[in-house]
Motif scaffolding. Structure first.
Motif: not given
Length: 580
Positions: A10-11, A38-40, A137-138
């Motif tokens: 995420r970061s 794949r998602d990243a 987390g955000d």
């Protein structure tokens, strides 16, 4: 300028997006192969140069390196960059340099996430806009452009993040507690304390340091800051924290102290705290089954966090699900709390051997190798009025799935469970953390959102259960077994009333038998019981009638409660259910 982003989580996605929009050339490196990212990769902006796996020469032509929080600050790649004179930074470091809002930085070994969320809720009750992010987390870098000087920015700051910031500019620094943790990364406890202290060490006399005076290590940090020191443990009035445990009360006191600094009234602060529903995976009530409450505290990944969870249920019979991976933790005090506060322990994961050895004096320790076994064992060992607590005192890896899903698994309803005879419905949780979903087809229709096709005798089994996050703040559907009384048997209360009525009728006839019935004041309604004296059988009849009436009233209330219960418990529907 060419920027290298180390880590594609995420970061890393937030960094790549921000830097690309800023016109920089972005290269992303991650040791994982493309098949695992794949998602990243799909979320990365166009034009990013990916270097995946163990590629070399990733620093060639790079002007600055940004490391994700999970990358050790002394990793070889970062040290190589420093030796080449390349600046090393991080997402949170870049954000704090660009941020225009007033920062509340919250750190500590335990309680950071709950306090961050609660502080955000308290400040949101005021008139200024609030953004919450950081280690909670955000990511916040992707929102930096929307932040104005009027914003409150509430950040959960881990030791990993504090280590990566050149100048932690925090206007209100909160330190909740400090106990040994992450020593495998930081080396010594002294280094860990120094990193936590960075939250308040760079403050000015116009800033605030909100500290816990009951924590000896935190109390010692007061001499390392120029900020105004506020001892949140002395805050008055005591806020109405709805979550159990002294640690949650400490979290509420810290949030209330920040609210006071922000100029909010006690009434506003207490109203916000009173309505707080908690945070996922942190002593989260996921449901009640058969009179047993199931709590998920899977973020308790060190012994001290596990101890505060164990002490949150004084007097209740607790069954603990524990396990994970990692070693080097001091377990003596954790073991003492387990012995004092639990009736049984279910162990699984890589650390199960170590924990079982430490719990050698515990009267009831069982092992489980799978999620179903752990939850099934906990359901078997629990009893009415008790608590099943999932709180690993070590790191959660493969056991993380066990502890997080296990606490919300429907295993207690399966046909293999020893508690199959219970006919209790799933009672509504204190908050809507998750939904239990059977994998049978769901028809979506107009009106009240998702409506499950009901089938008589629906019995979900472990392999047909799916725990998933419902969209928005949705409580989801609740599966119940039909209550079928056993044929030929009356409930105990009704049977007792019937027997009493029959006995009273027989005795009332026996008073007419000579030498048994006694006449008192001209009325032959008394029965001679010998040395026990005389009594009126009609009084026994009245008692039996009262028992019968009470039983009927109880059954009527139960039928009324069941009929009033909606089939879809969408208290706060997601956009997909807006028609409700």
């Amino acid at each position: 300028m060419t920027a290298l982003v180390v880590g594609a989580a995420r970061s890393g996605i937030a960094l790549a997006t921000h830097l690309t929009l800023a016109g920089e050339t972005v290269r992303v490196v991650d040791r994982k192969p493309a098949s695992e990212l794949r998602d990243a990769i799909a979320r990365m902006p166009a034009g990013v140069d990916f270097r995946l796996g163990d590629e070399t020469d990733v620093l060639e032509g790079v002007d600055v390196v940004y490391a994700s929080p999970g990358v050790p600050w002394d990793a070889q790649l970062l040290n190589d960059a420093r030796s080449l004179g390349i600046k090393v930074s991080s997402e949170i470091d870049l954000f704090l340099k660009l941020n225009k809002g007033t920062v509340v930085g919250i750190t500590g070994t335990n309680g950071k996430t709950t306090t961050t969320a609660l502080t955000g809720a308290v400040l949101a009750a005021g008139h200024r806009p609030v953004i919450v992010g950081g280690n909670i987390g955000d990511t916040v870098l992707d929102r930096v452009e929307e932040i104005t000087p009027d914003h409150w920015v509430v950040l959960e700051l881990s030791s990993f993040q504090l280590e990566s910031v050149d100048w932690p500019r925090v206007h209100v620094g909160v330190v909740l507690n400090i106990t040994p943790d992450h020593l495998d990364r930081h080396g010594t406890f002294e280094r860990y304390v120094d990193l936590k202290a960075r939250t308040i060490e760079f403050a000015t006399p116009e800033d605030f340091a909100v500290l816990n005076g009951r924590d000896e290590i935190v109390r010692g940090l007061a001499g390392r800051t120029r900020a105004k020191v506020v001892w949140f443990d002395q805050h008055q009035p005591i806020p109405p924290m709805p979550l159990p445990g002294q640690h949650n009360m400490d979290n509420a006191l810290a949030a209330a102290a920040v609210g006071r600094i922000a100029g909010l009234s006690d009434e506003t602060i207490n109203t916000a705290i009173r309505s707080f529903k908690g945070v996922e995976h942190r002593l989260e009530l996921v449901g009640r089954v058969g009179g047993v409450r199931w709590f998920n505290d899977s973020k308790a990944t060190n012994p001290d966090a596990g101890r505060v969870a164990l002490r949150a249920f004084p007097g209740a019979p607790v069954v603990l699900i524990a396990g994970g991976y990692g070693s080097g933790f001091e377990l003596k005090e954790w073991v003492a709390d387990v012995l004092a506060n639990t009736e049984a322990v279910v162990l699984m994961g890589a650390s199960a051997d170590q924990l079982q050895e430490a719990l050698g004096d515990h009267p009831k320790v069982v092992r489980a190798s799978t999620l179903d076994e752990a939850v099934g064992a906990a359901a078997t060992l629990s009893r009415l009025g008790g608590v099943v607590l999932s709180a690993p005192p070590t790191r959660a890896s493969t056991c993380s799935r066990t502890s997080r899903i296990g606490a919300t698994s429907s295993k207690p309803w399966s046909t293999s469970s020893s508690r199959h005879e219970r006919s209790d419905a799933i009672e509504e949780p204190a908050r809507p953390p998750a939904a239990f979903h059977d994998r049978a087809p769901v028809r979506r229709g107009p009106g009240h959102g998702h409506q499950r096709q009901r089938r008589p005798g629906l019995q979900p089994t472990p392999d047909r259960l799916l725990l998933r996050r419902a969209p928005g703040r949705v409580d989801g559907h609740r599966l119940r077994r039909p209550v079928r009384p056993e044929p030929g048997r009356l409930p105990q209360a009704a049977a007792a009333g019937a027997r009493g009525a029959v006995a009273a009728s027989l005795l009332m006839m026996l008073v007419l038998v000579p030498h048994l019935g006694v006449t008192v004041n001209g009325a032959r309604r008394w029965f001679d019981a010998g040395p026990l004296g005389t009594f009126q059988p009609s009084e026994l009849g009245k008692l039996a009638f009262a028992v019968w009436i009470a039983h009927g009233w109880k059954r009527a209330r139960r039928r009324s409660a069941i009929s009033a219960e909606p089939s879809c418990r969408l208290r706060r529907c997601s956009p997909a259910c807006s028609s409700s």
